[in-house]
Design a protein around this motif. Structure first.
Motif, PDB file in Angstrom:
ATOM      1  N   GLN A  54      20.485   5.860  11.234  1.00  0.00           N
ATOM      2  CA  GLN A  54      19.397   6.270  12.113  1.00  0.00           C
ATOM      3  C   GLN A  54      18.760   7.562  11.628  1.00  0.00           C
ATOM      4  O   GLN A  54      19.331   8.299  10.820  1.00  0.00           O
ATOM      5  CB  GLN A  54      19.914   6.477  13.537  1.00  0.00           C
ATOM      6  N   LEU A  55      17.547   7.815  12.134  1.00  0.00           N
ATOM      7  CA  LEU A  55      16.888   9.095  11.972  1.00  0.00           C
ATOM      8  C   LEU A  55      16.982   9.854  13.285  1.00  0.00           C
ATOM      9  O   LEU A  55      16.802   9.276  14.359  1.00  0.00           O
ATOM     10  CB  LEU A  55      15.407   8.921  11.612  1.00  0.00           C
ATOM     11  N   ARG A  56      17.283  11.149  13.190  1.00  0.00           N
ATOM     12  CA  ARG A  56      17.166  12.041  14.345  1.00  0.00           C
ATOM     13  C   ARG A  56      15.989  12.969  14.085  1.00  0.00           C
ATOM     14  O   ARG A  56      15.974  13.695  13.099  1.00  0.00           O
ATOM     15  CB  ARG A  56      18.440  12.876  14.513  1.00  0.00           C
ATOM     16  N   LEU A  57      14.991  12.916  14.946  1.00  0.00           N
ATOM     17  CA  LEU A  57      13.750  13.657  14.730  1.00  0.00           C
ATOM     18  C   LEU A  57      13.625  14.836  15.685  1.00  0.00           C
ATOM     19  O   LEU A  57      13.922  14.729  16.869  1.00  0.00           O
ATOM     20  CB  LEU A  57      12.532  12.747  14.912  1.00  0.00           C
ATOM     21  N   THR A  58      13.156  15.951  15.147  1.00  0.00           N
ATOM     22  CA  THR A  58      12.810  17.153  15.903  1.00  0.00           C
ATOM     23  C   THR A  58      11.372  17.508  15.561  1.00  0.00           C
ATOM     24  O   THR A  58      10.872  17.120  14.505  1.00  0.00           O
ATOM     25  CB  THR A  58      13.766  18.308  15.519  1.00  0.00           C
ATOM     26  N   ARG A  59      10.681  18.226  16.442  1.00  0.00           N
ATOM     27  CA  ARG A  59       9.287  18.597  16.207  1.00  0.00           C
ATOM     28  C   ARG A  59       9.164  20.116  16.068  1.00  0.00           C
ATOM     29  O   ARG A  59       8.842  20.812  17.033  1.00  0.00           O
ATOM     30  CB  ARG A  59       8.406  18.096  17.363  1.00  0.00           C
ATOM     31  N   PRO A  60       9.413  20.667  14.876  1.00  0.00           N
ATOM     32  CA  PRO A  60       9.285  22.115  14.710  1.00  0.00           C
ATOM     33  C   PRO A  60       7.830  22.539  14.595  1.00  0.00           C
ATOM     34  O   PRO A  60       6.938  21.716  14.367  1.00  0.00           O
ATOM     35  CB  PRO A  60      10.021  22.370  13.392  1.00  0.00           C
TER      36      PRO A  60
END
Length: 452
Positions: free
Chosen positions: A15-21
């Motif tokens: 899976q990908l774990r996405l954050t929005r910096p």
């Protein structure tokens, strides 16, 4: 802080774990986070949209080498990313020559143990294993961002990226061919357009074979005169080194490949650079940070910024994680598996023959992967455009502002199907030394516009 998880049935357990910096360049959309491969294997990435027309801009994947050298520290924050770290303020400053001017770009830290990527070093495998991990990462990325799947994909890598890029390109092409005859639900064709090798180690026999010649008079700023007694010893050892590398090419086993590494690396890399006292990444200058071994004190500020708790939280990284610019244990793991002296250039031949464009560029003051050796293996590569490239002259390359910043050899129309660029007065990390020139180069390359 994880804002989204991306999964795909075709790649269960990953899976990908996405954050929005909003760090580095708050004017563009960003994503950072992790590609979870297994419980003991997690790769970090940071994506930036193009500053101009991101909806129509192509996608680039950028990889640094080492192995174990951080893509975020070097590629993004030291070379061609949207920002750099100021040693005065220990904070980000705008990079007007960032390669995301007209390109959507992903910076990926691989293999495990590199930069913010974490897990057990037992999971560090071979170049083929690395290519498989990158391939699945791209599949999940295209699943989450289907607009990118329709765009040209450009794979670029520096230093050991000269090994990574051919292996990744080879696997993408192989899987694309299989999907024609055996479609797999959830698996996408990847629109591979170009491969870029930046001061890369790709074909060691040609490159190690040029090292004594380059260091002893052939470099623009040679650290040794051709008559230096030490040069005689290095020249004398070169044929043995080349024979051992060719044995690695032939047999591709640990016995031949590790032996070649153990003989050639000290003789033609470690000893000459220790004797010279120069920055082996840029022979124009002395090593300015011998304590770290990296020669650039700028990396200290970069490491401090990346180890800030606020930085790590914004990027979706465990605040207790200890970031390192280079993880030498990852290097050792690759060397012990005999990967350094493999011939990755041969993987490029069928790709070029299918029309996938190839660019190799080299800063001409780099002592690690010198431009003479890079041009030599490019000239020896036996693809359909070999004769045209072999006879192609070096012609001046000028930026749009009119500066003569290098020379270029081209086979094919436009920017070329097979292209070698020599970047004047640039070292191993050429975008750091010549930011305007390298942005001009990559823009022309992606747009397929003539260099000269």
């Amino acid at each position: 802080i994880v804002v989204e998880r991306v999964q795909q049935k075709a790649y269960a357990q990953r899976q990908l774990r996405l954050t929005r910096p909003t760090l580095c360049d708050s004017s563009v959309k960003q994503y950072s986070g992790y590609f979870d491969i297994a419980e003991e294997k997690h790769l970090f990435f940071w994506f930036f949209e193009a500053r101009h027309d991101p909806e129509h801009a192509p996608l680039m994947l950028w990889l640094n080498g080492g192995p174990g050298g951080s893509t975020i520290a070097s590629g993004l924050l030291f070379e061609n990313g949207p920002c750099r770290i100021s040693s005065d303020t220990n904070d980000t400053v705008h990079n007007e020559h960032g390669w995301n001017e007209k390109t959507n770009i992903i910076y990926l830290e691989q293999p495990v143990g590199t930069g913010f990527s974490y897990g057990t070093l037992d999971s560090v495998g071979t170049l083929a294993n690395l290519a498989e991990d990158v391939y699945v990462f791209l599949q999940l990325w295209m699943h989450r961002f289907p607009a990118h799947a329709r765009k040209p994909l450009h794979i670029a890598g520096e230093s050991w990226g000269g090994h990574y890029v051919p292996n990744i390109g080879h696997l993408i092409d192989e899987q694309n061919d299989r999907l024609i005859y055996a479609p797999r639900p959830g698996q996408l064709q990847l629109n591979l357009a170009t491969l870029t090798i930046a001061n890369g180690l790709t074909e060691p026999a040609s490159q190690f074979g040029s090292e004594a010649e380059y260091m002893c008079g052939g470099a623009p700023y040679p650290p040794f005169e051709p008559t230096d007694r030490r040069c005689a010893a290095w020249h004398a050892g070169t044929p043995t080194c080349v024979r051992m590398i060719n044995s690695c090419y032939k047999f591709q086993n640990n016995a031949t490949c590790i032996s070649a590494t153990a003989f050639c690396w000290p003789l033609l890399f470690t000893h000459p650079f220790t004797e010279s006292g120069k920055n082996f990444y840029d022979l124009r200058e002395d090593c300015r940070d011998k304590e770290s071994g990296l020669c650039y004190p700028e990396f200290r500020a970069i490491g401090q910024w990346l180890n800030r708790t606020s930085t790590k939280l914004a990027l979706g990284v465990d605040p207790d994680y200890d970031f390192k610019i280079v993880n030498v244990d990852v290097q050792t793991a690759f060397y012990k598996k005999g990967q350094a002296m493999l011939n990755s250039a041969e993987l490029l031949i069928p790709l070029v023959n299918k029309g996938i464009r190839l660019l190799a560029y080299a800063g001409d003051t780099d002592g690690v992967c010198n431009y003479m050796g890079v041009e030599r293996w490019m000239t020896r590569l036996e693809h359909d455009l070999h004769v045209e490239f072999e006879h192609a002259p070096s012609v001046p390359w000028k930026t749009t502002s009119g500066r003569h910043v290098g020379d270029v050899r081209v086979a094919g129309p436009g920017a070329g199907n097979v292209t070698f660029v020599r970047v004047f007065d640039a070292g191993h990390m050429a975008p750091f030394d010549q930011p305007e020139a390298t942005l001009d180069m990559i823009t022309k390359w992606i747009d397929n516009e003539p260099f000269a």
